[in-house]
Scaffold this active site. Structure first.
Site, PDB file in Angstrom:
ATOM      1  CB  SER A  14      -0.533   0.341   1.402  1.00 39.09           C
ATOM      2  OG  SER A  14      -1.806  -1.109   1.134  1.00 39.09           O
ATOM      3  CG  HIS A  63      -3.164  -0.647  -3.463  1.00 36.07           C
ATOM      4  ND1 HIS A  63      -3.393   0.266  -2.675  1.00 36.07           N
ATOM      5  CD2 HIS A  63      -3.031  -1.056  -2.251  1.00 36.07           C
ATOM      6  CE1 HIS A  63      -3.912   0.094  -1.968  1.00 36.07           C
ATOM      7  NE2 HIS A  63      -3.557  -0.703  -1.494  1.00 36.07           N
ATOM      8  CD  GLU A 120      -4.701   2.542  -5.611  1.00 40.21           C
ATOM      9  OE1 GLU A 120      -5.649   3.294  -5.743  1.00 40.21           O
ATOM     10  OE2 GLU A 120      -3.715   2.464  -5.280  1.00 40.21           O
ATOM     11  CG  ASN A 178      -4.139   4.334   0.368  1.00 40.66           C
ATOM     12  OD1 ASN A 178      -5.120   4.099   0.564  1.00 40.66           O
ATOM     13  ND2 ASN A 178      -3.942   2.857   0.717  1.00 40.66           N
TER      14      ASN A 178
HETATM   15  N1  LIG Z   1      -5.146  -4.414   4.928  1.00 34.48           N
HETATM   16  C1  LIG Z   1      -4.926  -4.052   4.181  1.00 34.48           C
HETATM   17  O1  LIG Z   1      -6.032  -2.831   4.562  1.00 34.48           O
HETATM   18  C2  LIG Z   1      -4.535  -3.410   3.215  1.00 34.48           C
HETATM   19  C3  LIG Z   1      -4.974  -3.681   1.829  1.00 34.48           C
HETATM   20  C4  LIG Z   1      -4.221  -3.237   1.270  1.00 34.48           C
HETATM   21  C5  LIG Z   1      -3.166  -3.443   0.995  1.00 34.48           C
HETATM   22  N2  LIG Z   1      -2.515  -4.321   1.553  1.00 34.48           N
HETATM   23  C6  LIG Z   1      -1.003  -4.636   1.396  1.00 34.48           C
HETATM   24  O2  LIG Z   1      -1.140  -5.930   2.141  1.00 34.48           O
HETATM   25  C7  LIG Z   1      -0.259  -6.861   3.026  1.00 34.48           C
HETATM   26  C8  LIG Z   1      -0.304  -7.503   3.702  1.00 34.48           C
HETATM   27  O3  LIG Z   1      -1.749  -7.033   4.333  1.00 34.48           O
HETATM   28  P1  LIG Z   1      -1.913  -6.982   5.937  1.00 34.48           P
HETATM   29  O4  LIG Z   1      -2.722  -6.534   6.549  1.00 34.48           O
HETATM   30  O5  LIG Z   1      -2.724  -8.661   4.724  1.00 34.48           O
HETATM   31  O6  LIG Z   1      -1.250  -7.840   6.787  1.00 34.48           O
HETATM   32  P2  LIG Z   1      -1.231  -8.685   7.741  1.00 34.48           P
HETATM   33  O7  LIG Z   1       0.003  -9.199   8.699  1.00 34.48           O
HETATM   34  O8  LIG Z   1      -2.446  -9.803   8.180  1.00 34.48           O
HETATM   35  O9  LIG Z   1      -0.519 -10.499   7.268  1.00 34.48           O
HETATM   36  C9  LIG Z   1       0.838 -10.838   5.910  1.00 34.48           C
HETATM   37  C10 LIG Z   1       1.057 -12.058   6.063  1.00 34.48           C
HETATM   38  O10 LIG Z   1       2.563 -12.261   5.711  1.00 34.48           O
HETATM   39  C11 LIG Z   1       2.690 -13.178   6.142  1.00 34.48           C
HETATM   40  N3  LIG Z   1       4.111 -13.574   6.345  1.00 34.48           N
HETATM   41  C12 LIG Z   1       4.838 -12.418   6.659  1.00 34.48           C
HETATM   42  N4  LIG Z   1       6.313 -12.416   6.848  1.00 34.48           N
HETATM   43  C13 LIG Z   1       6.241 -13.149   5.973  1.00 34.48           C
HETATM   44  C14 LIG Z   1       7.762 -13.546   5.375  1.00 34.48           C
HETATM   45  N5  LIG Z   1       9.020 -12.826   5.453  1.00 34.48           N
HETATM   46  N6  LIG Z   1       7.640 -14.219   4.139  1.00 34.48           N
HETATM   47  C15 LIG Z   1       6.790 -14.896   3.708  1.00 34.48           C
HETATM   48  N7  LIG Z   1       4.925 -14.402   4.581  1.00 34.48           N
HETATM   49  C16 LIG Z   1       5.169 -13.488   5.351  1.00 34.48           C
HETATM   50  C17 LIG Z   1       2.589 -13.305   7.845  1.00 34.48           C
HETATM   51  O11 LIG Z   1       2.404 -14.645   7.543  1.00 34.48           O
HETATM   52  C18 LIG Z   1       1.246 -12.926   7.071  1.00 34.48           C
HETATM   53  O12 LIG Z   1      -0.133 -13.951   7.029  1.00 34.48           O
HETATM   54  C19 LIG Z   1       0.825  -5.564   2.972  1.00 34.48           C
HETATM   55  O13 LIG Z   1       1.473  -5.590   2.262  1.00 34.48           O
HETATM   56  C20 LIG Z   1      -0.042  -4.303   2.938  1.00 34.48           C
HETATM   57  O14 LIG Z   1       0.600  -3.093   3.397  1.00 34.48           O
HETATM   58  C21 LIG Z   1      -2.955  -4.106   3.004  1.00 34.48           C
END
Ligand SMILES: NC(=O)c1ccc[n+]([C@@H]2O[C@H](COP(=O)([O-])OP(=O)(O)OC[C@H]3O[C@@H](n4cnc5c(N)ncnc54)[C@H](O)[C@@H]3O)[C@@H](O)[C@H]2O)c1
Length: 272
Positions: free
Chosen positions: A106, A127, A139, A177
């Site tokens: 993000s 995204h 996106e 964003n």
């Molecule tokens: N939560 C949101 O609203 C949102 C929206 C859009 C994009 N994102 C993006 O998506 C991505 C994940 O966000 P999230 O909210 O799902 O986070 P989260 O913490 O819920 O999930 C992250 C996942 O990655 C895994 N993980 C952690 N370290 C790792 C590694 N080194 N190698 C492989 N896997 C690993 C974890 O086990 C976990 O399942 C981020 O880049 C975030 O910015 C999040």
């Protein structure tokens, strides 16, 4: 996010490999997907046979090597540059030359992530918004060295997943964003400046500006920690005061008032 994106892929008929750090986490994510698809069956939106077929398209693994046959890899790991760059570097030795590597970041620079890959021209941003199965936008982010082919492959995949993709360049906050975060921060500052109550601010923006959801409800839904983190990341890059998280939100985050997920934010949420 990874589970939501995997759900979209299997519902679109794509053979999907879900990679997690432990099998337990992978199975928990699979359970979540099965739960959501089960609810869709109960509501008559999906056939039980379609659900079973979709779930049968998801293979779980903890091994990066199992991504070797994928046409597109969508990364959704922790929002930290180091682990993402490490992952993209490692994927170079595993996937085919033409495989597209997409990051769901993000707030990080897609170009900086791509620079760690052996073929940065195959790297783009995809995204998705949270929750991915319900939010139609994706996106498609062109990094400095992304090839036209990689961008168009990601765009076509977004369409195949039933999303409405848009194309944009790799600038802080991309499109939504970049607009929404300072706007929500303004809303929170207005709470203190005009001493309006959170429920009245929500009424003001839904009834007076046509927003589908009030800003306090939205920040509670997104998660106050997630919003503060995204604000800090944008502020660090753009240095515009409106990007910085309002002190009130930082205090709420530090107190564990994270919104809906913690049961309390601007509003209180009963369990269930
Ligand atoms: N939560 C949101 O609203 C949102 C929206 C859009 C994009 N994102 C993006 O998506 C991505 C994940 O966000 P999230 O909210 O799902 O986070 P989260 O913490 O819920 O999930 C992250 C996942 O990655 C895994 N993980 C952690 N370290 C790792 C590694 N080194 N190698 C492989 N896997 C690993 C974890 O086990 C976990 O399942 C981020 O880049 C975030 O910015 C999040």
């Amino acid at each position: 996010m990874g589970a939501g994106i995997a759900q979209l892929c299997i519902q679109a008929g794509l053979e999907t490999v879900g990679r997690e750090v432990t099998l337990e986490l992978a199975e928990r994510a699979q359970g979540g997907i099965a739960h959501f698809l089960g609810r869709a069956v109960e509501k008559g939106k999906l056939d039980a046979a379609e659900r079973d077929a979709a779930l049968g398209r998801l293979r779980l693994t903890t091994e990066l090597a199992d991504l070797a046959g994928c046409d597109v890899v969508i990364e959704a790991i922790v929002e930290e540059l180091g682990p993402k760059r490490e992952l993209f570097a490692a994927l170079g030795g595993i996937v085919r030359q033409e495989t597209v590597l997409a990051t769901n970041t993000s707030a990080l620079s897609v170009t900086e992530i791509a620079a760690a890959a052996s073929r940065p021209e195959r790297v783009v941003g995809m995204h998705f918004f949270n929750p991915a199965p319900l939010m139609p936008l994706v996106e498609i982010v062109r990094a400095e060295l992304s090839s036209d082919d990689a961008v168009e492959t990601a765009y076509a995949l977004g369409q195949r997943l039933g999303r409405n993709p848009i194309r944009c360049h790799d600038t802080p906050g991309f499109v939504v964003n970049r607009v929404l975060i300072p706007l929500l921060n303004d809303c929170i500052r207005v709470l203190d400046e005009s001493r309006v109550a959170p429920e009245d601010l929500d009424t003001a923006m839904t009834n007076g500006a046509g927003w589908p959801m009030g800003p306090c409800t939205l920040v509670d839904l997104v998660g106050i920690d997630v919003h503060v983190h995204a604000s800090e990341a944008l502020y660090e890059k753009l240095r515009e005061p409106r990007m910085a998280p309002p002190p009130r939100l930082v205090a709420m985050k530090n107190a564990g008032l994270l919104g809906r997920k913690s049961g309390r934010g601007f509003f209180s949420y009963e369990k269930g």
